[in-house]
Scaffold this motif. Structure first.
Motif, PDB file in Angstrom:
ATOM      1  N   ASP A 118       0.839  -1.320   0.166  1.00  0.00           N
ATOM      2  CA  ASP A 118       0.039  -0.006  -0.057  1.00  0.00           C
ATOM      3  C   ASP A 118       0.662   1.305  -0.135  1.00  0.00           C
ATOM      4  N   HIS A 119       1.869   1.464   1.202  1.00  0.00           N
ATOM      5  CA  HIS A 119       2.760   2.600   0.998  1.00  0.00           C
ATOM      6  C   HIS A 119       3.645   2.309   2.145  1.00  0.00           C
ATOM      7  N   HIS A 120       4.760   3.005   1.895  1.00  0.00           N
ATOM      8  CA  HIS A 120       6.005   3.041   2.950  1.00  0.00           C
ATOM      9  C   HIS A 120       5.605   4.092   3.937  1.00  0.00           C
ATOM     10  N   CYS A 121       5.124   3.611   5.141  1.00  0.00           N
ATOM     11  CA  CYS A 121       4.798   4.784   6.280  1.00  0.00           C
ATOM     12  C   CYS A 121       5.913   5.119   7.156  1.00  0.00           C
ATOM     13  N   LYS A 122       6.416   6.473   6.973  1.00  0.00           N
ATOM     14  CA  LYS A 122       7.521   6.903   7.978  1.00  0.00           C
ATOM     15  C   LYS A 122       7.177   6.888   9.255  1.00  0.00           C
ATOM     16  N   TRP A 123       5.760   7.224   9.672  1.00  0.00           N
ATOM     17  CA  TRP A 123       5.424   7.259  11.171  1.00  0.00           C
ATOM     18  C   TRP A 123       5.760   5.668  11.844  1.00  0.00           C
ATOM     19  N   LEU A 124       5.585   4.620  10.960  1.00  0.00           N
ATOM     20  CA  LEU A 124       5.867   3.237  11.399  1.00  0.00           C
ATOM     21  C   LEU A 124       7.139   2.856  11.154  1.00  0.00           C
ATOM     22  N   THR A 152      -3.228   2.750  -1.945  1.00  0.00           N
ATOM     23  CA  THR A 152      -2.388   3.896  -2.128  1.00  0.00           C
ATOM     24  C   THR A 152      -1.431   4.112  -3.394  1.00  0.00           C
ATOM     25  N   TYR A 153      -0.784   2.912  -3.368  1.00  0.00           N
ATOM     26  CA  TYR A 153       0.223   2.703  -4.510  1.00  0.00           C
ATOM     27  C   TYR A 153      -0.355   3.140  -6.024  1.00  0.00           C
ATOM     28  N   ASP A 154      -1.586   2.264  -5.937  1.00  0.00           N
ATOM     29  CA  ASP A 154      -2.418   2.424  -7.386  1.00  0.00           C
ATOM     30  C   ASP A 154      -2.812   3.754  -7.451  1.00  0.00           C
TER      31      ASP A 154
END
Length: 311
Positions: A161-167, A277-279
């Motif tokens: 989906d996405h790379h999360c900087k918060w996680l 999110t990536y789509d």
């Protein structure tokens, strides 16, 4: 003399063979690039600054919620909000830890990769993409159609989906719902805290006695002295100090609420569209590329992502 000539010929032959093993500059999917260890999950070092900030905000809101403002509520609301906020904070903590800890990597990566051997880096200046015909040439595995190789984590992620900087890790098929529960609980938590602080702000001026119902207030005269960290460790503070901290906390809560609400609305939109999110990013980039090329935004030239988004 003849022996020297044969030796020289063998050396030249071996030299040419060794040179052939290296691909030409920027030419192939097997381009040799620097390597690094893939990230396992959100606990892998180095920690991201956003991740540290997120935990500090969580700890601060927990302290001011349970230590300062909820105990000021009149009964039975103080008990009700205590229970609700406790459930929300515990749920968020568990979901957040789960989203951080679960390895979102594709099954083949988790089965093959011990995370002790470096994997070549994805260098877009040398490679257009690393997954071709459902095979990742960096992880060297067969992958599914919904797999993307994350450059930040340096591994293939299933249902990316996405790379999360918060996680500080990727959000994929294995940890997406943990991420969504953490997001939902965080939204509800800061919303409830903002309502509590607004109520205390208003009642402080209208009827402060309704906020001073704890037994520890029995021996305190005047409305300028307040108690925090009730009921176990009451500490005296001034009315101004109480309101200053409340105002700062309210501003922080509103800021977080705006961020969380926007992100939640975006993911509900993704649910409605049935995309990730990536789509969404790929379609937006494709639309922008069509506009720059002078084509109608809804014209699809092909189903391939723009070069800078290909994996």
């Amino acid at each position: 003399m003849l022996a020297d000539g044969l030796s020289l010929a063998k050396m030249n032959c071996f030299s040419r063979k060794l040179r052939r093993t290296a691909p030409e500059l920027g030419s192939s999917k097997n381009e040799l690039v620097p390597s690094k260890l893939p990230r396992i999950n959100g606990w892998s070092w180095p920690l991201h600054g956003f991740q540290v900030v997120g935990w500090l905000v969580y700890i601060y809101l927990a302290i001011v919620s349970f230590g300062i403002y909820i105990p000021l509520l009149p009964p039975p609301w103080n008990h009700v909000v205590h229970a609700l906020m406790g459930i929300i904070f515990i749920l968020h903590f568990i979901a957040h830890i789960a989203a951080l800890t679960i390895d979102p990597a594709e099954a083949g990566v988790r089965a093959k990769q011990s995370y002790s051997s470096p994997v070549p880096l994805f260098d877009r200046s040398k490679q257009s993409h690393v997954i071709q015909d459902l095979h990742c040439y960096l992880c060297n595995i067969r992958v599914g159609p919904k797999v993307k190789h994350c450059a930040a984590c340096n591994k293939c992620v299933d249902g990316f989906d996405h790379h999360c900087k918060w996680l500080n890790t990727c959000v994929g098929g294995r940890n997406y719902w943990c991420f969504f529960v953490a997001l939902t609980s965080a939204t509800l938590g800061v919303l409830l805290l903002a309502i509590v602080i607004l109520f205390i702000f208003i009642q402080h001026y209208l009827d402060p006695n309704c906020l001073r119902t704890a037994p520890q207030y029995a021996g305190i005269q005047g409305n300028t002295t307040w108690l925090v960290f009730l009921p176990l460790a009451p500490v005296k503070t001034s009315s101004a100090g109480l309101l200053i901290v409340a105002f700062g906390t309210l501003m922080l809560s509103i800021t977080c609420l705006m961020m969380f609400a926007h992100l939640m609305a975006f993911h509900f939109y993704l649910f409605y569209k049935g995309i990730s999110t990536y789509d969404h990013i790929k379609m937006r980039r494709s639309k922008e590329s069509n506009i720059e090329a002078g084509k109608p935004p809804d014209v699809k030239t092909n189903n391939k992502a723009p070069k800078f988004l290909q994996t």
